[in-house]
Design a protein around this motif. Structure first.
Motif, short mmCIF file in Angstrom:
data_model
loop_
_atom_site.label_atom_id
_atom_site.label_comp_id
_atom_site.label_asym_id
_atom_site.label_seq_id
_atom_site.Cartn_x
_atom_site.Cartn_y
_atom_site.Cartn_z
N HIS A 223 53.14 1.08 36.18
CA HIS A 223 54.52 0.63 36.33
C HIS A 223 55.23 1.69 36.75
O HIS A 223 55.35 2.80 36.31
CB HIS A 223 55.10 -0.01 35.27
N VAL A 224 56.16 1.53 38.02
CA VAL A 224 56.92 2.34 38.42
C VAL A 224 58.36 1.91 38.08
O VAL A 224 59.29 2.75 37.56
CB VAL A 224 57.06 2.45 40.05
N THR A 225 58.66 0.69 37.92
CA THR A 225 59.76 0.33 37.54
C THR A 225 59.11 -1.28 36.91
O THR A 225 58.16 -1.56 36.82
CB THR A 225 60.88 -0.34 38.89
N ARG A 230 52.12 1.03 41.05
CA ARG A 230 51.42 1.50 42.01
C ARG A 230 49.70 1.61 41.60
O ARG A 230 49.51 1.42 40.39
CB ARG A 230 51.74 3.05 41.76
N ILE A 231 48.82 1.64 42.44
CA ILE A 231 47.45 1.22 42.15
C ILE A 231 46.78 2.52 41.69
O ILE A 231 47.03 3.62 42.48
CB ILE A 231 46.67 0.73 43.37
N THR A 232 46.32 2.76 40.64
CA THR A 232 45.47 3.98 40.21
C THR A 232 44.06 3.96 40.18
O THR A 232 43.38 5.08 40.29
CB THR A 232 45.86 4.29 38.83
N ARG A 233 43.41 2.71 40.46
CA ARG A 233 42.06 2.86 40.50
C ARG A 233 41.43 1.47 41.19
O ARG A 233 42.10 0.30 40.85
CB ARG A 233 41.34 2.84 38.92
N ALA A 286 46.92 0.77 33.66
CA ALA A 286 46.22 1.91 33.69
C ALA A 286 46.88 3.11 32.63
O ALA A 286 47.93 3.03 32.32
CB ALA A 286 45.83 2.70 34.96
N THR A 287 45.93 3.82 32.16
CA THR A 287 46.50 4.96 31.23
C THR A 287 46.55 6.24 32.06
O THR A 287 47.46 7.15 31.72
CB THR A 287 45.59 5.35 30.32
#
Length: 700
Positions: A223-225, A230-233, A286-287
């Motif tokens: 989460h950005v807001t 944003r996609i991380t994986r 995601a972590t």
């Protein structure tokens, strides 16, 4: 130093080199094995530059809930054939937005085709929406002919893989591995198999090819807001599913079975004419952070082997340094002072070259015959070798390639070739390498002009006899065209072979030839001429030469050219052997390469090793009263290319499991030949230059 002590000069040079090795070892080992986008493991300026480069290449994209995220597809690849195929050329490419490139009838379409297979992915028909889970969605249904089914079976048997992307991340198949220092860890393999080839060992049972017609997408996000992510994986789990159909012909299993691969049979390619292509989407918070999302792709199974390799090479360099120290101590102070005094007498005309070494610490000897070893060939050591123009062009191109290799390693260390960018890292390295090679043409022109003038300008009995430098135009043309043309012929042969196999990364013969001659005429030749013009204006040292060449005595077995090339090449190749193994593995198996920091250190160690090996063999050659040292000084360290060729043959038969195909063999042999030529030129140029500096220090 003012007295011309050779020992002090070389010891001073070694101190500077050792300091440089220490700095580069620290830089390479700290930043070379880091795989994250933020450059973890590197500190200070390096971390700042890595962060800047990755942000320039791929800035983070923020998505809002329920926003569509396109899935792209790159060409299908296989480590068994080395022939990529465009995703849109096959029936399973249903729903592709825009389709493939049409007829190849002009330069623009050739360029589009090449970039489409190398850097610009194709948008597929997968409907993925942010934080919206989907189960067993039907992408499309395809009906195949017998020939198309045979093609699919061949793709499966040859180990072809899909290459999907989402938000710049390649779709990776999760693989768990164990390391004793960190325990069980996750690694994403960015290759999704087209299917599975099942061998039947029972009698009268043929082999079965199953097609992966269902993909489970697992997308991790941060989460950005509150409503922005944003996609991380991007994880992809392929499955082969034989869908059950209802009365309307729609896959019945899509209505109630989310975990299809656990309850259905695999889909045999040869047993059906229609294939349903389906997919599922799952979103997980995601972590990890966006800046570290490439860690699961770039993680090395064991990075200590690179550190041990570099440490071993550094110790080997120290061993060679000890040998050089022994060589230097044999060139005593009195000999250096005597040569300086005799040179002054020869320039003044008070003593001839035949008696230059007669005065030695009060000795009243009057003949040069009483002198032995390297001092006896003082008036012949600068005699011009055979083919001086070819030697000048070869050394100049070698230095040009070495600077290109070092610049690319440094750019890779600071994140330029990171796969997070729009263009693939390997493809960007090709473009960058060609651009750097062309841009450094003035350097090769300058070196070739200076060396050619040195080889063809000597003096006899204090009278200057410089050959008229009318051949500098030919020397410049040879430097600009010889080895680039050899590389072009090899590339053209590989391109034609790949085009005959239907590969997607080829262009027409006319386009390739037009591009080569355009670069050659408009860039390489003018820039090389500019460097040659500057090199011709530089002053030359005065070199002395007897009118009659001194006979070369028979050499002992250990002082013969074959022995020096075999031993010198082996010592130089031993420095880069381990890193070539990992570079070959990454390139031929379509995996990511991120060991640029290690390569910076290895290239420096390679240069030092080539210089020291060439100096050692050159000195013992001069001690054997053999003044024909020019070409041997180059070939001694250039022998590393011979061992790389032998290792390439071993890697082909022992490591790669390539299909028996003329095209595959030609592509591998051609690419390996380019690597062999580049390594031989680089190593030989460094070794030759070191020997030349040694000879100038000894005899001037």
């Amino acid at each position: 130093r003012k007295q011309g002590h050779l020992e002090f000069l070389i010891m001073e040079w070694r101190c500077v080199v050792m300091v440089a090795i220490g700095l580069l070892l620290w830089t390479g080992l700290k930043g070379g094995v880091s795989g994250s986008e933020s450059g973890s493991g590197a500190g200070g300026v390096q971390s700042l530059v890595v962060s800047l480069m990755t942000k320039i290449r791929n800035r983070p994209t923020n998505y809002v809930e329920h926003q569509h995220v396109p899935v792209y597809a790159r060409p299908l690849t296989s480590s068994h054939t080395l022939v990529p195929y465009d995703y849109t050329e096959f029936p399973f490419a249903c729903g592709v937005v825009g389709g493939g490139v049409g007829h190849r009838d002009n330069i623009t379409q050739h360029t589009t085709r090449l970039l489409g297979s190398c850097g610009v992915p194709r948008e597929t028909g997968y409907k993925v929406f942010v934080k919206q889970a989907q189960y067993c969605q039907v992408l499309c249904k395809t009906t195949h002919t017998k020939a198309q089914l045979d093609t699919l079976q061949e793709l499966v048997a040859l180990g072809y893989t899909f290459n999907l992307e989402l938000d710049g991340l390649p779709g990776g198949v999760p693989v768990h591995y164990y390391r004793f220092d960190v325990g069980t860890n996750l690694l994403l393999r960015p290759s999704i198999p087209v299917g599975t080839y099942l061998y039947q060992y029972e009698e009268m049972m043929p082999a079965v090819s199953t097609i992966n017609n269902h993909f489970d997408f697992t997308i991790h996000y941060e989460h950005v807001t509150l409503h922005t992510v944003r996609i991380t994986r991007f994880e992809v789990r392929p499955h082969s599913i034989k869908h059950k159909l209802n009365t309307n012909g729609f896959p019945e299993s899509c209505d109630f079975e989310p975990n299809l691969h656990q309850s259905t049979d695999p889909l045999d390619v040869g047993a059906t004419a229609s294939i349903y292509w389906t997919y599922s989407v799952e979103w997980k918070e995601a972590t990890e952070q966006w800046a570290n999302r490439w860690d699961v792709y770039m993680e090395e199974l064991d990075t200590r082997i690179h550190q041990f390799s570099v440490a071993n090479s550094a110790l080997f360099v120290l061993f060679l340094t000890a040998i050089i120290a022994v060589v230097v101590t044999r060139v005593n102070r009195q000999s250096a002072v005597t040569i300086g005094a005799d040179t002054k007498r020869m320039e003044d005309g008070t003593v001839t070259a035949s008696a230059a070494f007669s005065i030695n610490g009060g000795s009243t000897s009057s003949a040069i015959a009483e002198e032995t070893g390297w001092k006896a060939i003082y008036a012949d050591v600068f005699r011009s070798p055979r083919c001086p123009m070819l030697l000048s062009a070869t050394v100049a191109t070698g230095w040009q390639l070495f600077v290109v290799a070092m610049a690319m390693a440094l750019l890779g260390l600071y994140g330029l070739f990171h796969p997070s960018g729009t263009m693939d890292g390997w493809c960007l390295s090709y473009v960058t390498g060609c651009t750097l090679f062309v841009s450094l043409s003035p350097l090769s022109g300058y070196i070739s002009a200076r060396l050619y003038a040195l080889l063809t300008c000597t003096s006899t009995n204090s009278r200057t006899r410089c050959s008229e430098n009318r051949n500098w135009v030919r020397c410049s043309l040879l430097t600009a065209t010889l080895y680039p043309s050899i590389g072009f012929v090899i590339y053209l042969a590989m391109d034609r072979a790949l085009d005959s196999a239907g590969a997607s990364n080829t262009a027409s013969t006319s386009t390739v030839i037009f591009a080569h001659f355009g670069i050659l005429v408009l860039c390489l030749v003018p820039l090389t001429f500019a460097g040659t013009f500057v090199g011709n204006r530089a002053p030359l040292p005065t070199l002395h030469l007897n009118t009659i060449p001194r006979p070369i005595p028979a050499s002992r077995w250990y002082n013969r050219p074959t022995v020096s090339v075999l031993i010198g090449g082996l010592l130089a190749f031993g420095v880069v052997f381990i890193e070539f193994f990992f570079a070959f593995s990454a390139y031929w198996r379509n995996t990511f390469f991120n060991l640029y920091g290690i390569w910076v250190t290895v290239l420096v160690l390679l240069a030092i090793t080539c210089a020291q090996v060439s100096i050692s063999f050159c000195y013992y050659q001069l001690c054997g009263e053999n003044w024909a040292w020019w070409w041997r000084a180059f070939m001694t360290s250039a022998g590393s290319g011979l061992y790389l060729a032998l290792y390439g043959a071993h890697y082909y038969y022992a490591r790669l499991q390539l299909a028996e195909s003329f095209v595959t063999t030609l592509v591998y042999v051609g690419t390996t030949a380019l690597c062999v030529l580049a390594l031989a030129l680089m190593s030989g140029a460094v070794g030759f230059t070191a020997s030349l500096l040694l000879v100038l220090r000894m005899y001037r």
